[in-house]
Write a protein that holds these residues in place. Structure first.
Motif, PDB file in Angstrom:
ATOM      1  N   LYS A 103      -4.400   0.711  11.115  1.00 47.10           N
ATOM      2  CA  LYS A 103      -4.672  -0.679  10.717  1.00 47.10           C
ATOM      3  C   LYS A 103      -3.392  -1.508  10.742  1.00 47.10           C
ATOM      4  O   LYS A 103      -3.334  -2.595  11.328  1.00 47.10           O
ATOM      5  CB  LYS A 103      -5.294  -0.705   9.310  1.00 47.10           C
ATOM      6  CG  LYS A 103      -6.556   0.128   9.174  1.00 47.10           C
ATOM      7  CD  LYS A 103      -7.155   0.070   7.779  1.00 47.10           C
ATOM      8  CE  LYS A 103      -6.268   0.643   6.674  1.00 47.10           C
ATOM      9  NZ  LYS A 103      -6.057   2.100   6.766  1.00 47.10           N
ATOM     10  N   THR A 104      -2.354  -0.985  10.080  1.00 47.37           N
ATOM     11  CA  THR A 104      -1.086  -1.717  10.029  1.00 47.37           C
ATOM     12  C   THR A 104      -0.498  -1.873  11.431  1.00 47.37           C
ATOM     13  O   THR A 104      -0.004  -2.945  11.796  1.00 47.37           O
ATOM     14  CB  THR A 104      -0.097  -0.973   9.108  1.00 47.37           C
ATOM     15  OG1 THR A 104      -0.618  -0.983   7.782  1.00 47.37           O
ATOM     16  CG2 THR A 104       1.273  -1.642   9.111  1.00 47.37           C
ATOM     17  N   THR A 105      -0.598  -0.802  12.224  1.00 44.41           N
ATOM     18  CA  THR A 105      -0.060  -0.863  13.584  1.00 44.41           C
ATOM     19  C   THR A 105      -0.790  -1.940  14.400  1.00 44.41           C
ATOM     20  O   THR A 105      -0.171  -2.666  15.183  1.00 44.41           O
ATOM     21  CB  THR A 105      -0.173   0.514  14.256  1.00 44.41           C
ATOM     22  OG1 THR A 105       0.462   1.480  13.413  1.00 44.41           O
ATOM     23  CG2 THR A 105       0.517   0.518  15.611  1.00 44.41           C
ATOM     24  N   PRO A 125       2.701  -8.889   5.050  1.00 42.17           N
ATOM     25  CA  PRO A 125       2.852  -7.473   5.400  1.00 42.17           C
ATOM     26  C   PRO A 125       2.420  -6.541   4.282  1.00 42.17           C
ATOM     27  O   PRO A 125       2.282  -6.939   3.126  1.00 42.17           O
ATOM     28  CB  PRO A 125       4.351  -7.343   5.669  1.00 42.17           C
ATOM     29  CG  PRO A 125       4.963  -8.400   4.845  1.00 42.17           C
ATOM     30  CD  PRO A 125       3.983  -9.542   4.805  1.00 42.17           C
ATOM     31  N   GLU A 126       2.215  -5.293   4.671  1.00 43.14           N
ATOM     32  CA  GLU A 126       1.683  -4.295   3.747  1.00 43.14           C
ATOM     33  C   GLU A 126       2.504  -4.171   2.466  1.00 43.14           C
ATOM     34  O   GLU A 126       1.943  -4.065   1.390  1.00 43.14           O
ATOM     35  CB  GLU A 126       1.612  -2.943   4.461  1.00 43.14           C
ATOM     36  CG  GLU A 126       1.020  -1.854   3.592  1.00 43.14           C
ATOM     37  CD  GLU A 126       0.569  -0.645   4.414  1.00 43.14           C
ATOM     38  OE1 GLU A 126       0.820  -0.606   5.623  1.00 43.14           O
ATOM     39  OE2 GLU A 126      -0.035   0.249   3.822  1.00 43.14           O
ATOM     40  N   ASP A 127       3.814  -4.153   2.601  1.00 43.89           N
ATOM     41  CA  ASP A 127       4.596  -3.950   1.381  1.00 43.89           C
ATOM     42  C   ASP A 127       5.276  -5.223   0.900  1.00 43.89           C
ATOM     43  O   ASP A 127       6.367  -5.199   0.331  1.00 43.89           O
ATOM     44  CB  ASP A 127       5.582  -2.801   1.573  1.00 43.89           C
ATOM     45  CG  ASP A 127       4.840  -1.476   1.694  1.00 43.89           C
ATOM     46  OD1 ASP A 127       4.029  -1.177   0.794  1.00 43.89           O
ATOM     47  OD2 ASP A 127       5.022  -0.770   2.705  1.00 43.89           O
ATOM     48  N   VAL A 183      -3.521 -10.272   6.795  1.00 42.04           N
ATOM     49  CA  VAL A 183      -3.119  -9.880   5.442  1.00 42.04           C
ATOM     50  C   VAL A 183      -3.349  -8.381   5.274  1.00 42.04           C
ATOM     51  O   VAL A 183      -4.478  -7.905   5.348  1.00 42.04           O
ATOM     52  CB  VAL A 183      -3.929 -10.671   4.389  1.00 42.04           C
ATOM     53  CG1 VAL A 183      -3.397 -10.391   2.993  1.00 42.04           C
ATOM     54  CG2 VAL A 183      -3.877 -12.169   4.681  1.00 42.04           C
ATOM     55  N   ASP A 184      -2.264  -7.640   5.053  1.00 37.44           N
ATOM     56  CA  ASP A 184      -2.324  -6.179   5.059  1.00 37.44           C
ATOM     57  C   ASP A 184      -2.229  -5.619   3.637  1.00 37.44           C
ATOM     58  O   ASP A 184      -1.178  -5.676   3.007  1.00 37.44           O
ATOM     59  CB  ASP A 184      -1.171  -5.632   5.934  1.00 37.44           C
ATOM     60  CG  ASP A 184      -1.389  -4.176   6.344  1.00 37.44           C
ATOM     61  OD1 ASP A 184      -2.318  -3.533   5.813  1.00 37.44           O
ATOM     62  OD2 ASP A 184      -0.617  -3.694   7.195  1.00 37.44           O
ATOM     63  N   GLU A 185      -3.321  -5.095   3.163  1.00 40.39           N
ATOM     64  CA  GLU A 185      -3.411  -4.457   1.842  1.00 40.39           C
ATOM     65  C   GLU A 185      -2.746  -5.252   0.718  1.00 40.39           C
ATOM     66  O   GLU A 185      -1.829  -4.768   0.064  1.00 40.39           O
ATOM     67  CB  GLU A 185      -2.820  -3.039   1.908  1.00 40.39           C
ATOM     68  CG  GLU A 185      -3.543  -2.189   2.942  1.00 40.39           C
ATOM     69  CD  GLU A 185      -3.643  -0.735   2.557  1.00 40.39           C
ATOM     70  OE1 GLU A 185      -3.517  -0.432   1.352  1.00 40.39           O
ATOM     71  OE2 GLU A 185      -3.876   0.095   3.460  1.00 40.39           O
ATOM     72  N   PRO A 186      -3.249  -6.465   0.488  1.00 36.29           N
ATOM     73  CA  PRO A 186      -2.602  -7.334  -0.514  1.00 36.29           C
ATOM     74  C   PRO A 186      -2.782  -6.863  -1.954  1.00 36.29           C
ATOM     75  O   PRO A 186      -2.032  -7.282  -2.817  1.00 36.29           O
ATOM     76  CB  PRO A 186      -3.288  -8.691  -0.296  1.00 36.29           C
ATOM     77  CG  PRO A 186      -4.629  -8.349   0.276  1.00 36.29           C
ATOM     78  CD  PRO A 186      -4.394  -7.140   1.135  1.00 36.29           C
TER      79      PRO A 186
HETATM   80 MG   LIG Z   1      -1.313   0.377   6.551  1.00 30.73          MG
END
Ligand SMILES: [Mg+2]
Ligand SMILES: Nc1ncnc2c1ncn2[C@@H]1O[C@H](COP(=O)(O)OP(=O)(O)O)[C@@H](O)[C@H]1O
Lengths: 292, 237
Positions: free
Chosen positions: B44-46, B85-87, B155-158
């Motif tokens: 997913k992130t990729t 981003p995810e983090d 939006v990645d894993e907010p």
């Molecule tokens: Mg991810």
């Protein structure tokens, strides 16, 4: 007492020269991980640019010296921008190739300058006050020492204001921390990097004229010789940290002067010992890598 | 039917020796929220990073019909794609205000919206972002994109790692964001997905294994469990 003062001021002035080179290397590395080995040659180019402007011989007036400083600054900035656009940018993303190409450029620039100006040292022109001495607590200190310290302090202050108060400064501080996130906010970091390179080159070029007046002469290897110490300075200070660079420059300059005097000749070695010590105790340098 | 806002076709990403994305393809319609789902490590992130130009990919990526594959990241953002981003990736050494000013692109001015959504940030403009709580950092990360007039937000894993109360606040903010932009949302919290998402795209092993209506997917306990490894009933609160 007078010796201590003399060594302290000379050490500070030497540290000032280191800082003028190291600031640019450190910021460029912090932002783009480009370790520019040709940066010392930019100082040499600045020194010779100043020399050309001074041509006429003998002492120069303060007005002419200001022109020399401007010429050195401009030449250093120009050399840096051309290097960035022609050599660094096409190799973007390949830090090893960038490193190698700057090593090659450094060698080539020294050879070129030797070809154009001869490999012998030439007397450098400074205003009378730079060669005159001032008595401080019994020790006679040359004006060029104060000049070096003063210019380095001004450059440090200017860089701090630039980093703290301008949009580009903000981009650079953020980029040193996390470059890809800056691009992911829609900002072209490469443009900021060209500016960093230009500013670093300007500081080195200015340092060239200051070095000329400090040593009273100029030769084709002046910048590349100082570069080695500047490199040690930025590793000790923490690559990418401007404050760290300034502190480490002072530390290295003082250590070198004092130990060379009191322990005949171990000054240079002690700098390496300090480097090893810092790398063992704090591998990331004395200061965290933030462009502040 | 109008053309999709984002269209990804045959997307491949190889990093080192591993073939991480193996022909991912999906479309995102204008408006609303499309959930990008799947277990940990499925890509997913990729996928999001490939759309942002942050990892090298092959295949085609079009934004509103125009190819953006291969463009530089900053240029993709300038075309109206915002990235959370995810983090979170706030700039820890900068203040909250500096994080926001950095992110605000020319002409953009949504300070009112941002401070309305996150009044907390207004009080902390001078605070170093690195000293904020995880939830506050997520607000900074969201605020950075909401300041601008982006068409598409990735939006990645907010809500990852946030306390339940903060998850609700972030979901509220995403709901507001969805009113002004199209969202692609990677989210593990299925309650948040059910609340926000219209469409769902599910990845597994670097490939799309399911696309369709998000509510229908989540209503099918058996399918959800098979694709995502958890069911709605036991999803994180
Ligand atoms: Mg991810
Ligand atoms: N930079 C990388 N180098 C090598 N493998 C990576 C890299 N980034 C991600 N991966 C691998 O690719 C796969 C997909 O990762 P990711 O896209 O982060 O998954 P997700 O976001 O769905 O959890 C994982 O197996 C992960 O280990």
């Amino acid at each position: 007492m007078s010796t201590v003062i003399l060594l302290a001021v000379t050490g500070l002035a030497l540290g000032a020269l280191y800082f003028l080179i190291a600031a640019g290397i450190s910021l460029a590395f912090g932002l783009m991980h480009v370790l520019n080995f040709a940066h010392g040659a930019f100082l040499t180019i600045g020194a010779y640019a100043g020399y050309l402007v001074a041509s006429g011989g003998g002492d120069v007036g303060t007005g002419r010296f200001v022109l020399m400083l401007a010429a050195g600054t401009l030449a250093g900035a120009l050399a840096a921008v051309v290097t960035e656009l022609l050599l660094i940018r096409p190799l973007y993303g390949n830090t090893h190739a960038q490193l190698l190409v700057t090593v090659g450029l450094s060698l080539a620039l020294v050879a070129l300058i030797e070809e154009l100006a001869g490999s012998d040292a030439r007397g450098y022109h400074s205003p009378g006050w730079a060669n005159a001495t001032t008595e401080i607590a019994g020790s006679a200190i040359r004006g060029s020492r104060f000049l070096a310290i003063g210019v380095a302090v001004l450059v440090l202050a200017a860089l701090v204001v630039f980093l703290r108060r301008t949009r580009y400064g903000l981009i650079i501080r953020a980029g040193v921390e996390n470059r890809s996130m800056v691009t992911a906010l829609g900002i072209d970091v490469r443009r900021a990097f060209t500016l960093v390179f230009a500013l670093g080159g300007a500081a080195a070029g200015l340092g060239g004229v200051i070095a000329g007046s400090y040593f009273g002469q100029v030769e084709p290897r002046v910048g590349t010789g100082l570069f080695i110490y500047a490199l040690i300075v930025i590793v000790i200070g923490g690559l990418g940290s401007l404050t760290g660079t300034a502190v480490a420059a002072v530390l290295v300059g003082l250590l070198q002067q004092f130990l060379n005097y009191y322990a005949a000749g171990v000054g240079d070695l002690s700098v390496l010992a300090l480097l090893a010590l810092v790398l063992l105790a704090r591998p990331a340098g004395l200061f965290r890598s933030t462009a502040s | 039917m109008s053309s999709p806002l984002l269209e990804v076709t045959d997307l491949h990403v190889r990093i080192g020796g591993s073939h991480i994305l193996q022909g991912v393809g999906f479309t995102v319609a204008k408006g609303g929220v499309t959930a990008l789902l799947g277990r940990n490590g499925v890509g997913k992130t990729t996928t999001i990073k490939a759309v942002m130009g942050l990892v090298r990919s092959t295949g085609t990526i079009t934004l509103d019909g125009a190819a953006i594959g291969g463009a530089r990241t900053f240029a993709i953002v300038r075309r109206g794609v915002g990235y959370v981003p995810e983090d979170r990736e706030v700039f820890a050494g900068l203040t909250v205000g500096e994080n926001l000013r950095l992110a605000r692109l020319d002409g953009a001015d949504r300070w009112d919206l941002v401070f309305d959504l996150f009044p907390e940030l207004k009080k902390r403009l001078g605070q170093q972002a690195g000293t904020l709580s995880g939830g506050q950092q997520q607000m900074v990360s969201l605020a950075r994109v909401l300041l601008n007039d982006h068409r598409l937000l990735l939006v990645d894993e907010p809500t990852k790692g946030l306390a339940p109360k903060v998850v609700g606040e972030v979901a509220d903010a995403l709901a507001r964001a969805a009113e002004i932009a199209t969202l692609v949302l990677v989210e593990q919290d299925l309650k948040v997905v059910r609340r926000l998402a219209g469409d769902a795209v599910v990845l597994d092993h670097g490939q799309v294994v399911h696309t369709g209506d998000a509510a229908a997917l989540l209503a099918d306990e058996e399918l959800t469990r098979r694709l995502l490894g958890v069911g709605m009933s036991e999803g994180a609160a």
